[in-house]
Design an enzyme around this catalytic site. Structure first.
Site, PDB file in Angstrom:
ATOM      1  N   ALA A   1       7.049   0.404   7.924  1.00 55.60           N
ATOM      2  CA  ALA A   1       7.662   1.062   6.772  1.00 55.60           C
ATOM      3  C   ALA A   1       6.724   1.977   6.009  1.00 55.60           C
ATOM      4  CB  ALA A   1       8.223   0.001   5.814  1.00 55.60           C
ATOM      5  N   GLY A   2       5.463   2.121   6.439  1.00 52.64           N
ATOM      6  CA  GLY A   2       4.542   2.966   5.715  1.00 52.64           C
ATOM      7  C   GLY A   2       3.918   2.318   4.502  1.00 52.64           C
TER       8      GLY A   2
ATOM      9  N   LYS B   1       0.848  -1.196   0.000  1.00 45.64           N
ATOM     10  CA  LYS B   1       0.000   0.000   0.000  1.00 45.64           C
ATOM     11  C   LYS B   1       0.876   1.236   0.000  1.00 45.64           C
ATOM     12  CE  LYS B   1      -0.483   2.003   3.520  1.00 45.64           C
ATOM     13  NZ  LYS B   1       0.132   3.207   4.186  1.00 45.64           N
TER      14      LYS B   1
ATOM     15  N   PRO C   1       9.399  -4.544   4.237  1.00 43.74           N
ATOM     16  CA  PRO C   1       9.938  -4.179   5.544  1.00 43.74           C
ATOM     17  C   PRO C   1       8.824  -3.865   6.531  1.00 43.74           C
ATOM     18  CG  PRO C   1      10.320  -2.427   3.943  1.00 43.74           C
ATOM     19  CD  PRO C   1       9.795  -3.582   3.182  1.00 43.74           C
TER      20      PRO C   1
ATOM     21  N   GLY D   1       2.272  -3.151   5.510  1.00 39.38           N
ATOM     22  CA  GLY D   1       2.659  -4.550   5.340  1.00 39.38           C
ATOM     23  C   GLY D   1       1.773  -5.520   6.107  1.00 39.38           C
ATOM     24  N   GLY D   2       1.601  -5.283   7.413  1.00 38.05           N
ATOM     25  CA  GLY D   2       0.739  -6.156   8.203  1.00 38.05           C
ATOM     26  C   GLY D   2      -0.700  -6.069   7.746  1.00 38.05           C
ATOM     27  N   SER D   3      -1.168  -4.848   7.451  1.00 37.41           N
ATOM     28  CA  SER D   3      -2.533  -4.675   6.956  1.00 37.41           C
ATOM     29  C   SER D   3      -2.717  -5.374   5.618  1.00 37.41           C
ATOM     30  CB  SER D   3      -2.855  -3.189   6.824  1.00 37.41           C
ATOM     31  OG  SER D   3      -2.806  -2.540   8.076  1.00 37.41           O
TER      32      SER D   3
ATOM     33  N   ASP E   1      -6.005   0.597   8.074  1.00 33.30           N
ATOM     34  CA  ASP E   1      -5.706   0.366   6.657  1.00 33.30           C
ATOM     35  C   ASP E   1      -6.245  -0.958   6.143  1.00 33.30           C
ATOM     36  OD1 ASP E   1      -4.355   2.756   6.504  1.00 33.30           O
ATOM     37  OD2 ASP E   1      -2.351   1.878   6.566  1.00 33.30           O
TER      38      ASP E   1
END
Length: 270
Positions: A94-95, A10, A91, A98-100, A130
């Site tokens: 990291a913005g 994202k 990463p 990633g987890g979302s 997110d």
């Protein structure tokens, strides 16, 4: 059963922070976009839910057995278990959501195997602001805390993207806390391209105050002849959009030579 799903990275093509709310969250307006690359989830039927983590950033997960992937599995009703092999290519902190994105991929996997319950959006929201956008992984405008999604004309699909991170984790909470609280105005209306051109990221300066290397990444991207470059989310990953894959690839090669310690990922906007 065997399914393979990409957890699409994202990026925020614009991110306008409007106000701090009494509940501690922030009212914002953002243009979500998704890159056709990210983490990879390989899923098989199993007697009980199980998560296996591999990939470059697997070791960065604090507790791989109780992360958002397992939380997403637990949030959705099913008749059998799933074993998920998560290849962590993005990463952490990291913005890039990633987890979302991983949670969103789990929702799509369960949708294929069992269908989603009517209240899936509320279940996704409880996992993170997110996550609803990442379930769909389509360009959209997000309002509220980012969970209120609106369609937008996507006139940027297929645009070449380069993601760059200085390999420094930046937590979201401190960046929002460092925001100066000034409302700099609403996100513009229009097509995705028009919003991206006229928009901004209000978290860029607070993130740079915490992680000065973000400014170095942005400076390097600015010199690579992009159509647009900006920080994504609360950092530290920055992105550059290019009019062609050839220009992007030349930029990627130069950055890899000048900054071999920086993480990169190439792709296209979905």
């Amino acid at each position: 059963m065997r399914l393979v799903e990409t957890a699409y990275a994202k990026i925020n093509l614009a991110l306008h922070v409007r106000m701090r709310r009494e509940d501690g969250y922030h009212e914002l307006e953002t243009l979500f976009a998704f890159v056709d690359a990210g983490d990879t989830l390989t899923v098989r039927s199993a007697a009980q839910d199980r998560l296996i983590t591999t990939g470059e950033f697997a070791a960065k997960l604090d507790n791989p057995f109780d992360n958002i992937v397992m939380q997403a599995l637990g949030a959705l009703p099913r008749t059998d278990g799933l074993e998920i092999a998560l290849e962590k290519n993005l990463p952490v902190a990291a913005g890039l959501g990633g987890g979302s994105a991983d949670a969103g991929a789990v929702f799509r996997i369960v949708e294929q195997a069992h269908g989603l319950p009517d209240g899936w959006h509320a279940r996704a929201t409880r996992l993170g602001a997110d996550v609803p956008a990442c379930v769909c992984s389509e360009m959209a405008v997000g309002r509220g805390t980012g969970t209120e999604l609106e369609p937008v004309e996507n006139d940027m699909a297929g645009m070449a993207v380069l993601l760059v991170n200085p390999r420094i984790a930046v937590s979201t909470g401190p960046v929002f806390k460092a925001w100066d609280g000034k409302d700099r105005g609403p996100m513009p209306h229009g097509t995705a391209r028009e919003i991206a051109q006229a928009g901004r990221n209000d978290l860029r300066d607070p993130a740079i105050s915490i992680c000065p290397a973000i400014a170095d990444v942005l400076s390097a991207l600015e010199a690579s002849d992009p159509w647009l470059h900006e920080m994504s989310g609360s950092g530290a990953t920055c992105f550059a959009l290019y009019e062609s894959a050839e220009i992007r690839d030349r930029a990627s090669q130069k950055l890899a030579f000048d900054h071999p310690d920086w993480w990169q990922m190439k792709g296209q906007l979905r």
